[in-house]
Motif scaffolding. Structure first.
Motif, PDB file in Angstrom:
ATOM      1  N   TYR A 106      24.311 -92.358 -18.209  1.00  0.00           N
ATOM      2  CA  TYR A 106      23.565 -91.107 -18.026  1.00  0.00           C
ATOM      3  C   TYR A 106      24.004 -90.386 -16.751  1.00  0.00           C
ATOM      4  O   TYR A 106      24.116 -89.164 -16.729  1.00  0.00           O
ATOM      5  N   SER A 107      24.287 -91.136 -15.701  1.00  0.00           N
ATOM      6  CA  SER A 107      24.624 -90.507 -14.421  1.00  0.00           C
ATOM      7  C   SER A 107      26.033 -89.927 -14.382  1.00  0.00           C
ATOM      8  O   SER A 107      26.304 -89.035 -13.578  1.00  0.00           O
ATOM      9  N   ILE A 108      26.935 -90.417 -15.241  1.00  0.00           N
ATOM     10  CA  ILE A 108      28.291 -89.855 -15.221  1.00  0.00           C
ATOM     11  C   ILE A 108      28.483 -88.699 -16.193  1.00  0.00           C
ATOM     12  O   ILE A 108      29.473 -87.970 -16.092  1.00  0.00           O
ATOM     13  N   ILE A 109      27.549 -88.506 -17.098  1.00  0.00           N
ATOM     14  CA  ILE A 109      27.676 -87.413 -18.068  1.00  0.00           C
ATOM     15  C   ILE A 109      27.855 -86.054 -17.383  1.00  0.00           C
ATOM     16  O   ILE A 109      28.770 -85.307 -17.757  1.00  0.00           O
ATOM     17  N   PRO A 110      27.059 -85.693 -16.382  1.00  0.00           N
ATOM     18  CA  PRO A 110      27.252 -84.375 -15.752  1.00  0.00           C
ATOM     19  C   PRO A 110      28.623 -84.194 -15.108  1.00  0.00           C
ATOM     20  O   PRO A 110      29.173 -83.091 -15.122  1.00  0.00           O
ATOM     21  N   MET A 111      29.194 -85.265 -14.566  1.00  0.00           N
ATOM     22  CA  MET A 111      30.526 -85.156 -13.948  1.00  0.00           C
ATOM     23  C   MET A 111      31.588 -84.824 -14.992  1.00  0.00           C
ATOM     24  O   MET A 111      32.506 -84.047 -14.736  1.00  0.00           O
ATOM     25  N   ILE A 112      31.458 -85.408 -16.159  1.00  0.00           N
ATOM     26  CA  ILE A 112      32.419 -85.144 -17.227  1.00  0.00           C
ATOM     27  C   ILE A 112      32.139 -83.791 -17.868  1.00  0.00           C
ATOM     28  O   ILE A 112      33.045 -82.981 -18.066  1.00  0.00           O
ATOM     29  N   ALA A 113      30.875 -83.518 -18.160  1.00  0.00           N
ATOM     30  CA  ALA A 113      30.499 -82.278 -18.849  1.00  0.00           C
ATOM     31  C   ALA A 113      30.739 -81.031 -17.999  1.00  0.00           C
ATOM     32  O   ALA A 113      31.021 -79.957 -18.535  1.00  0.00           O
ATOM     33  N   SER A 114      30.650 -81.155 -16.683  1.00  0.00           N
ATOM     34  CA  SER A 114      30.817 -79.996 -15.803  1.00  0.00           C
ATOM     35  C   SER A 114      32.275 -79.695 -15.484  1.00  0.00           C
ATOM     36  O   SER A 114      32.592 -78.631 -14.954  1.00  0.00           O
ATOM     37  N   GLY A 115      33.162 -80.634 -15.768  1.00  0.00           N
ATOM     38  CA  GLY A 115      34.570 -80.434 -15.466  1.00  0.00           C
ATOM     39  C   GLY A 115      35.005 -81.094 -14.173  1.00  0.00           C
ATOM     40  O   GLY A 115      36.178 -81.051 -13.820  1.00  0.00           O
ATOM     41  N   LYS A 116      34.085 -81.714 -13.448  1.00  0.00           N
ATOM     42  CA  LYS A 116      34.443 -82.363 -12.185  1.00  0.00           C
ATOM     43  C   LYS A 116      35.382 -83.553 -12.400  1.00  0.00           C
ATOM     44  O   LYS A 116      36.208 -83.841 -11.546  1.00  0.00           O
ATOM     45  N   ALA A 117      35.259 -84.230 -13.516  1.00  0.00           N
ATOM     46  CA  ALA A 117      36.088 -85.409 -13.763  1.00  0.00           C
ATOM     47  C   ALA A 117      37.417 -85.077 -14.445  1.00  0.00           C
ATOM     48  O   ALA A 117      38.435 -85.683 -14.133  1.00  0.00           O
ATOM     49  N   LEU A 118      37.406 -84.129 -15.371  1.00  0.00           N
ATOM     50  CA  LEU A 118      38.610 -83.859 -16.170  1.00  0.00           C
ATOM     51  C   LEU A 118      39.223 -82.484 -15.923  1.00  0.00           C
ATOM     52  O   LEU A 118      40.254 -82.166 -16.495  1.00  0.00           O
TER      53      LEU A 118
END
Length: 124
Positions: A24-36
């Motif tokens: 749950y805590s990593i979803i925003p990082m991926i969904a916002s573009g911060k990770a990819l």
């Protein structure tokens, strides 16, 4: 101001244990573009176990409420076979939690079989 970048082709991304604390805590990082990257649209596949299905639906509603512009589709599932289909990136964080009195060796054995099954599903 950041230069405008051309959008990449949509990537199908799976997160296992998506209704759990780490997933749950990593979803925003991926969904916002911060990770990819902020030019990487995604189809987000959220995998969890059947007892967490209700929580998984809640996670989907939160993602929709956030209106992440890079998230083109959200696919919640409790079925590992369909979850890993056509996935390009897998974030495997869902595992069995350690219970009181449980030895570390027992936990590793239990989680080893879980992640082994996920590895087999990825290989197909």
């Amino acid at each position: 101001m950041e230069p405008v970048r051309e959008m990449k082709p949509t990537m199908r991304v799976l997160i296992s244990g998506a209704a759990g604390q780490i997933g749950y805590s990593i979803i925003p990082m991926i969904a916002s573009g911060k990770a990819l990257g902020n030019n990487q649209p995604i189809e987000l596949v959220l995998l969890d176990i059947p007892p967490c299905e209700k929580k998984l639906r809640g996670v989907c509603m939160e993602i929709q409420d956030c209106s992440f512009p890079l998230v083109e589709k959200i696919i919640p599932t409790t079925d590992g076979k369909t979850a890993f289909q056509d996935v390009e990136l897998c974030v495997l964080v869902g595992g069995f939690p350690r219970k009181k009195g449980m030895l570390r060796a027992d936990l590793l054995k239990k989680n080893g079989s879980i992640f082994s099954d996920m590895g087999k599903a990825i290989a197909k």
